[in-house]
Design an enzyme around this catalytic site. Structure first.
Site, PDB file in Angstrom:
ATOM      1  N   HIS A  95      -8.091  -2.186 -10.082  1.00 31.90           N
ATOM      2  CA  HIS A  95      -9.205  -1.593 -10.813  1.00 31.90           C
ATOM      3  C   HIS A  95      -9.420  -0.118 -10.492  1.00 31.90           C
ATOM      4  O   HIS A  95     -10.093   0.577 -11.260  1.00 31.90           O
ATOM      5  CB  HIS A  95     -10.482  -2.387 -10.534  1.00 31.90           C
ATOM      6  CG  HIS A  95     -10.371  -3.822 -10.941  1.00 31.90           C
ATOM      7  ND1 HIS A  95      -9.617  -4.739 -10.226  1.00 31.90           N
ATOM      8  CD2 HIS A  95     -10.870  -4.502 -12.003  1.00 31.90           C
ATOM      9  CE1 HIS A  95      -9.683  -5.920 -10.821  1.00 31.90           C
ATOM     10  NE2 HIS A  95     -10.426  -5.807 -11.893  1.00 31.90           N
ATOM     11  N   HIS A 120     -14.077 -14.382 -21.846  1.00 30.08           N
ATOM     12  CA  HIS A 120     -14.125 -13.091 -22.538  1.00 30.08           C
ATOM     13  C   HIS A 120     -13.831 -13.270 -24.018  1.00 30.08           C
ATOM     14  O   HIS A 120     -14.516 -12.700 -24.882  1.00 30.08           O
ATOM     15  CB  HIS A 120     -13.093 -12.131 -21.938  1.00 30.08           C
ATOM     16  CG  HIS A 120     -13.442 -11.606 -20.593  1.00 30.08           C
ATOM     17  ND1 HIS A 120     -14.554 -10.831 -20.351  1.00 30.08           N
ATOM     18  CD2 HIS A 120     -12.802 -11.706 -19.396  1.00 30.08           C
ATOM     19  CE1 HIS A 120     -14.589 -10.494 -19.071  1.00 30.08           C
ATOM     20  NE2 HIS A 120     -13.537 -11.016 -18.472  1.00 30.08           N
ATOM     21  N   ARG A 122       0.820  -1.211   0.000  1.00 30.77           N
ATOM     22  CA  ARG A 122       0.000   0.000   0.000  1.00 30.77           C
ATOM     23  C   ARG A 122       0.859   1.269   0.000  1.00 30.77           C
ATOM     24  O   ARG A 122       0.491   2.268  -0.596  1.00 30.77           O
ATOM     25  CB  ARG A 122      -0.970  -0.044   1.192  1.00 30.77           C
ATOM     26  CG  ARG A 122      -2.148  -0.951   0.909  1.00 30.77           C
ATOM     27  CD  ARG A 122      -2.746  -1.666   2.101  1.00 30.77           C
ATOM     28  NE  ARG A 122      -3.819  -2.548   1.640  1.00 30.77           N
ATOM     29  CZ  ARG A 122      -3.617  -3.752   1.092  1.00 30.77           C
ATOM     30  NH1 ARG A 122      -2.394  -4.219   0.987  1.00 30.77           N
ATOM     31  NH2 ARG A 122      -4.641  -4.476   0.676  1.00 30.77           N
ATOM     32  N   TYR A 133     -26.146  -0.259 -17.519  1.00 28.88           N
ATOM     33  CA  TYR A 133     -27.079  -1.314 -17.122  1.00 28.88           C
ATOM     34  C   TYR A 133     -28.518  -0.980 -17.498  1.00 28.88           C
ATOM     35  O   TYR A 133     -29.398  -1.831 -17.366  1.00 28.88           O
ATOM     36  CB  TYR A 133     -26.961  -1.574 -15.618  1.00 28.88           C
ATOM     37  CG  TYR A 133     -25.596  -2.127 -15.248  1.00 28.88           C
ATOM     38  CD1 TYR A 133     -25.360  -3.498 -15.227  1.00 28.88           C
ATOM     39  CD2 TYR A 133     -24.529  -1.277 -14.961  1.00 28.88           C
ATOM     40  CE1 TYR A 133     -24.115  -4.017 -14.917  1.00 28.88           C
ATOM     41  CE2 TYR A 133     -23.267  -1.780 -14.654  1.00 28.88           C
ATOM     42  CZ  TYR A 133     -23.069  -3.144 -14.638  1.00 28.88           C
ATOM     43  OH  TYR A 133     -21.823  -3.638 -14.342  1.00 28.88           O
ATOM     44  N   GLU A 140     -18.206 -10.697 -17.593  1.00 20.89           N
ATOM     45  CA  GLU A 140     -17.458 -11.341 -16.516  1.00 20.89           C
ATOM     46  C   GLU A 140     -18.022 -12.718 -16.176  1.00 20.89           C
ATOM     47  O   GLU A 140     -17.289 -13.602 -15.714  1.00 20.89           O
ATOM     48  CB  GLU A 140     -17.468 -10.449 -15.268  1.00 20.89           C
ATOM     49  CG  GLU A 140     -16.874  -9.064 -15.465  1.00 20.89           C
ATOM     50  CD  GLU A 140     -15.430  -9.098 -15.936  1.00 20.89           C
ATOM     51  OE1 GLU A 140     -14.719 -10.087 -15.639  1.00 20.89           O
ATOM     52  OE2 GLU A 140     -15.011  -8.149 -16.621  1.00 20.89           O
ATOM     53  N   HIS A 157      -1.764  -8.050 -14.318  1.00 21.39           N
ATOM     54  CA  HIS A 157      -3.180  -8.326 -14.064  1.00 21.39           C
ATOM     55  C   HIS A 157      -3.801  -8.959 -15.300  1.00 21.39           C
ATOM     56  O   HIS A 157      -3.729  -8.417 -16.398  1.00 21.39           O
ATOM     57  CB  HIS A 157      -3.926  -7.039 -13.706  1.00 21.39           C
ATOM     58  CG  HIS A 157      -5.327  -7.281 -13.253  1.00 21.39           C
ATOM     59  ND1 HIS A 157      -5.652  -7.536 -11.942  1.00 21.39           N
ATOM     60  CD2 HIS A 157      -6.497  -7.334 -13.941  1.00 21.39           C
ATOM     61  CE1 HIS A 157      -6.952  -7.727 -11.833  1.00 21.39           C
ATOM     62  NE2 HIS A 157      -7.487  -7.616 -13.040  1.00 21.39           N
ATOM     63  N   ALA A 158      -4.419 -10.128 -15.120  1.00 25.87           N
ATOM     64  CA  ALA A 158      -4.949 -10.889 -16.255  1.00 25.87           C
ATOM     65  C   ALA A 158      -6.040 -10.101 -16.978  1.00 25.87           C
ATOM     66  O   ALA A 158      -6.916  -9.494 -16.354  1.00 25.87           O
ATOM     67  CB  ALA A 158      -5.505 -12.224 -15.767  1.00 25.87           C
ATOM     68  N   HIS A 179     -11.821 -18.134 -17.049  1.00 20.34           N
ATOM     69  CA  HIS A 179     -12.500 -16.848 -16.966  1.00 20.34           C
ATOM     70  C   HIS A 179     -12.089 -15.939 -18.129  1.00 20.34           C
ATOM     71  O   HIS A 179     -12.942 -15.375 -18.835  1.00 20.34           O
ATOM     72  CB  HIS A 179     -12.181 -16.165 -15.627  1.00 20.34           C
ATOM     73  CG  HIS A 179     -12.709 -14.764 -15.530  1.00 20.34           C
ATOM     74  ND1 HIS A 179     -13.973 -14.472 -15.073  1.00 20.34           N
ATOM     75  CD2 HIS A 179     -12.150 -13.564 -15.856  1.00 20.34           C
ATOM     76  CE1 HIS A 179     -14.171 -13.163 -15.110  1.00 20.34           C
ATOM     77  NE2 HIS A 179     -13.075 -12.592 -15.582  1.00 20.34           N
ATOM     78  N   GLU A 180     -10.785 -15.782 -18.331  1.00 23.46           N
ATOM     79  CA  GLU A 180     -10.312 -14.895 -19.392  1.00 23.46           C
ATOM     80  C   GLU A 180     -10.679 -15.429 -20.777  1.00 23.46           C
ATOM     81  O   GLU A 180     -11.021 -14.668 -21.679  1.00 23.46           O
ATOM     82  CB  GLU A 180      -8.797 -14.694 -19.280  1.00 23.46           C
ATOM     83  CG  GLU A 180      -8.343 -14.005 -17.991  1.00 23.46           C
ATOM     84  CD  GLU A 180      -8.977 -12.637 -17.793  1.00 23.46           C
ATOM     85  OE1 GLU A 180      -9.344 -11.978 -18.798  1.00 23.46           O
ATOM     86  OE2 GLU A 180      -9.113 -12.216 -16.627  1.00 23.46           O
ATOM     87  N   ARG A 185     -19.521  -4.699 -11.874  1.00 28.06           N
ATOM     88  CA  ARG A 185     -19.722  -5.763 -12.857  1.00 28.06           C
ATOM     89  C   ARG A 185     -19.378  -7.133 -12.278  1.00 28.06           C
ATOM     90  O   ARG A 185     -19.994  -8.143 -12.648  1.00 28.06           O
ATOM     91  CB  ARG A 185     -18.852  -5.505 -14.093  1.00 28.06           C
ATOM     92  CG  ARG A 185     -17.354  -5.509 -13.813  1.00 28.06           C
ATOM     93  CD  ARG A 185     -16.541  -5.167 -15.050  1.00 28.06           C
ATOM     94  NE  ARG A 185     -16.837  -3.823 -15.534  1.00 28.06           N
ATOM     95  CZ  ARG A 185     -16.337  -3.323 -16.664  1.00 28.06           C
ATOM     96  NH1 ARG A 185     -15.519  -4.037 -17.403  1.00 28.06           N
ATOM     97  NH2 ARG A 185     -16.654  -2.108 -17.041  1.00 28.06           N
ATOM     98  N   TYR A 186     -18.403  -7.181 -11.380  1.00 24.45           N
ATOM     99  CA  TYR A 186     -18.004  -8.463 -10.804  1.00 24.45           C
ATOM    100  C   TYR A 186     -19.049  -8.961  -9.810  1.00 24.45           C
ATOM    101  O   TYR A 186     -19.325 -10.159  -9.732  1.00 24.45           O
ATOM    102  CB  TYR A 186     -16.631  -8.344 -10.143  1.00 24.45           C
ATOM    103  CG  TYR A 186     -15.547  -7.961 -11.126  1.00 24.45           C
ATOM    104  CD1 TYR A 186     -15.017  -8.890 -12.008  1.00 24.45           C
ATOM    105  CD2 TYR A 186     -15.077  -6.652 -11.193  1.00 24.45           C
ATOM    106  CE1 TYR A 186     -14.032  -8.534 -12.923  1.00 24.45           C
ATOM    107  CE2 TYR A 186     -14.091  -6.280 -12.098  1.00 24.45           C
ATOM    108  CZ  TYR A 186     -13.572  -7.223 -12.968  1.00 24.45           C
ATOM    109  OH  TYR A 186     -12.614  -6.866 -13.874  1.00 24.45           O
TER     110      TYR A 186
END
Length: 642
Positions: free
Chosen positions: A501, A375, A174, A212, A399, A341-342, A371-372, A510-511
């Site tokens: 993000h 997409h 951080r 949305y 997603e 980050h994927a 997951h990817e 969205r997740y």
């Protein structure tokens, strides 16, 4: 004047009429078709150029590559402005529904609406700089060992159970990432809000929610969260009790919160790194197949080939040659900085689709690969749609597609079928072990997925000011997630920026939506296969009927409202959390028995006792007393021996 988050189509009509004025609107049907043809051809060229430059920067972070990317981003923004302005000259009321939907999307250009080029350039530079800070950050665990997030810190959180080592890494990350970008983020908020207000949105959060197209969207997601919260509370209580036995109750605040660095993940967003510690019945089968993957010589390439095979078993589209030739499936070994980050990429030419992922051979990345690739499958399915429709029905749909595959892939049945699970057992204890492994991914994530944009929406509205960024962040995490900072945080910290993000400007609700609707999708697909038994043991592998039904929905892209896409697959028009609750019901029953009445936490964060400041006078007095006592003792001894 504030506008609702879904009123842009109406605003387009009104403001277009005002802008065009007495000149009138173009009504000719051939002119409308010519405009769309020309737009789609040019947009594909511009978007390909920018995507290629962005890919180059993301896979090789240098100042030069950043400049090339930003130059082409500016070009793309200007193209969007011109297209939006030209589209506004056409009469939407005489168009077909499909054409009108394309025109509205062409005009709805987000922050590209900024007409001040200096501000546009600055906004793009800020977002790029924040992502660079995040992607190049390292943490020095000691004087000689400074490491990046992936794979080093991620592995540390998954494997280490040393309280102090985890705390050093947690705070260090951080300090190295979020803390360095707080001022940049505040400037980004101002510039982003200013840009979308040109399109008559109240703020950036309202613009994001407009995707949305649901007037009650905020209320809807809150109702879904409230429905799911009891399941999370029980999982939280179970994990808290186990962790207390590991680390000692003295490490936990009396408020009932779990220190945020103890949950096996840098952000405590998913807890599957703790599967060994939290498995209800350790003597029964484990569903972490990492060791077996290593034993069978899995590589990053083999992981993605396995995912591709799953999609093909459903009769879906295989990955094209460009995917295998151009994707970055492993972290480069040549020392260059990359965004690990994927992510999945569409290059808008109908054939070039890629994934960027620093893959590690383990169970988690096997799931991430599916997951990817979900997409990518979505991109492939709607590739023949016009450019404005090459997107998910809503952001949550995109997603959910890969995740719904993972709900099948992770079943014991599927792992046994592909040879990663030696024996297939079917008893209640093994079943609960499996459900726990899934809950640590899915249920642990629910409040985290919900709260991030709750925080950002308040920031965009101006309700949370920069001096309160970090305080409000932890207020939400303590309230909804039941986790607390392990050390005191101040207004100088910017812990939201330690999550990809936020600096990358990716909306997060969205997740949350995905984690609800993927179970709706899963149930609908399992019904097609004729699956008998509990929902959590359904594997749709090799079922062409399920694959066709899913493909029919994916082909729509965003050409129809998401409610119609949802209905096509599920027979429902609304998001529904009941399939998720049904999936985990046996685990919920088990957790309630285990936890009894020991669950929940205080809504406010625990306070940190101030560090006492030594009083010089007291210290000096003590020293003087000690000196005087020593002198008297010496004199006494001298007199005795004399």
């Amino acid at each position: 004047m504030k506008m609702c988050s879904r009123c842009y189509p109406v605003a387009v009509l009104c403001y277009t009429a005002l802008w065009v004025g007495v000149r009138g609107l173009i009504n000719d049907s051939q002119a409308i078709q010519d405009f769309l043809t020309d737009y789609n051809r040019k947009a594909a060229e511009v978007m390909y150029e920018y995507a290629e430059a962005s890919w180059t920067f993301n896979t090789n972070i240098t100042d030069y590559n950043q400049k090339m990317m930003l130059d082409l981003q500016l070009k793309a923004d200007k193209f969007s402005q011109d297209a939006s302005r030209n589209a506004s000259q056409y009469n939407l009321t005489v168009m077909s529904q499909s054409d009108r939907r394309q025109f509205i999307k062409i005009m709805d250009i987000g922050t590209a609406a900024q007409t001040n080029e200096t501000k546009m350039i600055r906004l793009n530079k800020i977002t790029s700089d924040m992502e660079s800070i995040y992607s190049t950050a390292t943490v020095c665990l000691n004087k000689t060992n400074c490491v990046p997030l992936d794979p080093d810190l991620t592995k540390l959180f998954s494997e280490s159970r040393n309280y102090d080592d985890l705390l050093t890494a947690w705070k260090g990350w951080r300090d190295a990432s979020g803390r360095k970008m707080k001022d940049l983020f505040a400037e980004y908020v101002t510039l982003s809000n200013e840009a979308v207000k040109i399109l008559h949105y109240a703020d950036t959060g309202a613009y994001w929610r407009s995707w949305y197209d649901t007037p009650t969207f905020e209320d809807d997601v809150r109702a879904l969260f409230d429905q799911l919260r009891p399941l999370y509370e029980q999982l939280h209580a179970y994990a808290r009790r186990k962790l207390k036995s590991m680390y000692g109750a003295d490490k936990f605040p009396s408020s009932g919160h779990i220190p945020a660095h103890l949950l096996g993940n840098m952000w405590a967003q998913q807890w599957d790194g703790l599967i060994e510690e939290l498995t209800p019945f350790p003597n029964k089968a484990s569903f972490d197949v990492t060791d077996e993957m290593v034993k069978q010589n899995y590589t990053a390439l083999k992981i993605f080939q396995t995912a591709d095979h799953f999609f093909q078993s459903l009769g879906m589209i295989p990955m094209p040659p460009e995917f295998w030739n151009k994707s970055m499936l492993e972290k480069p070994t040549d020392g260059r900085d990359v965004v690990c980050h994927a992510s999945a990429w569409d290059f808008y030419n109908g054939k070039d689709f890629r994934i960027k992922q620093c893959t590690v051979v383990n169970t988690q990345d096997l799931e991430t690969a599916h997951h990817e690739m979900g997409h990518i499958q979505y991109y492939l399915q709607y590739a023949s749609q016009p450019i404005p429709f090459r997107d998910g029905a809503n952001p949550g749909f995109h997603e959910a597609v890969g995740d719904v595959m993972s709900l099948s892939v992770q079943t014991p049945e599927h792992m046994h079928t592909i040879g990663l699970l030696e024996t297939l057992t079917d008893d209640s204890e093994t079943d609960l072990n499996y459900l726990m492994s899934m809950a640590l991914q899915k249920i642990a994530f629910i409040p985290f997925g919900f709260l991030i944009d709750q925080w950002r929406w308040k920031v965009f509205r101006g309700e949370t000011t920069p001096d309160k960024y970090n305080e409000e962040w932890w207020n939400l995490r303590c309230r909804y997630q039941g986790v607390s900072p392990p050390v005191e945080r101040t207004s100088a910290d910017f812990d939201p920026g330690a999550k990809f993000h936020i600096p990358a400007n990716v909306p997060y609700i969205r997740y949350f939506v995905s984690f609800v609707i993927q179970f709706q999708f899963h149930k609908a697909l399992c019904n097609l296969t004729g699956h008998q038994g509990p929902l959590h043991r359904c594997d749709i592998y090799n079922n062409k009927e399920a694959g066709k039904k899913l493909s029919d929905m994916l082909k729509l892209g965003s050409s129809k409202p998401w409610t119609e896409a949802m209905y096509l697959l599920t027979g429902q028009y609304k998001m529904d959390a009941q399939p998720l609750m049904d999936y985990f019901k046996p685990l919920l029953d088990y957790l309630r028995v285990q936890n009894e009445n020991d669950y929940g936490w205080h809504p406010n964060c625990p306070t940190f006792a101030p560090t006492p400041t030594p009083k010089p006078s007291t210290c000096n007095n003590n020293v003087n007393i000690l000196r005087a006592s020593t002198l008297l003792l010496t004199l006494f001894c001298f007199l005795i021996f004399l």
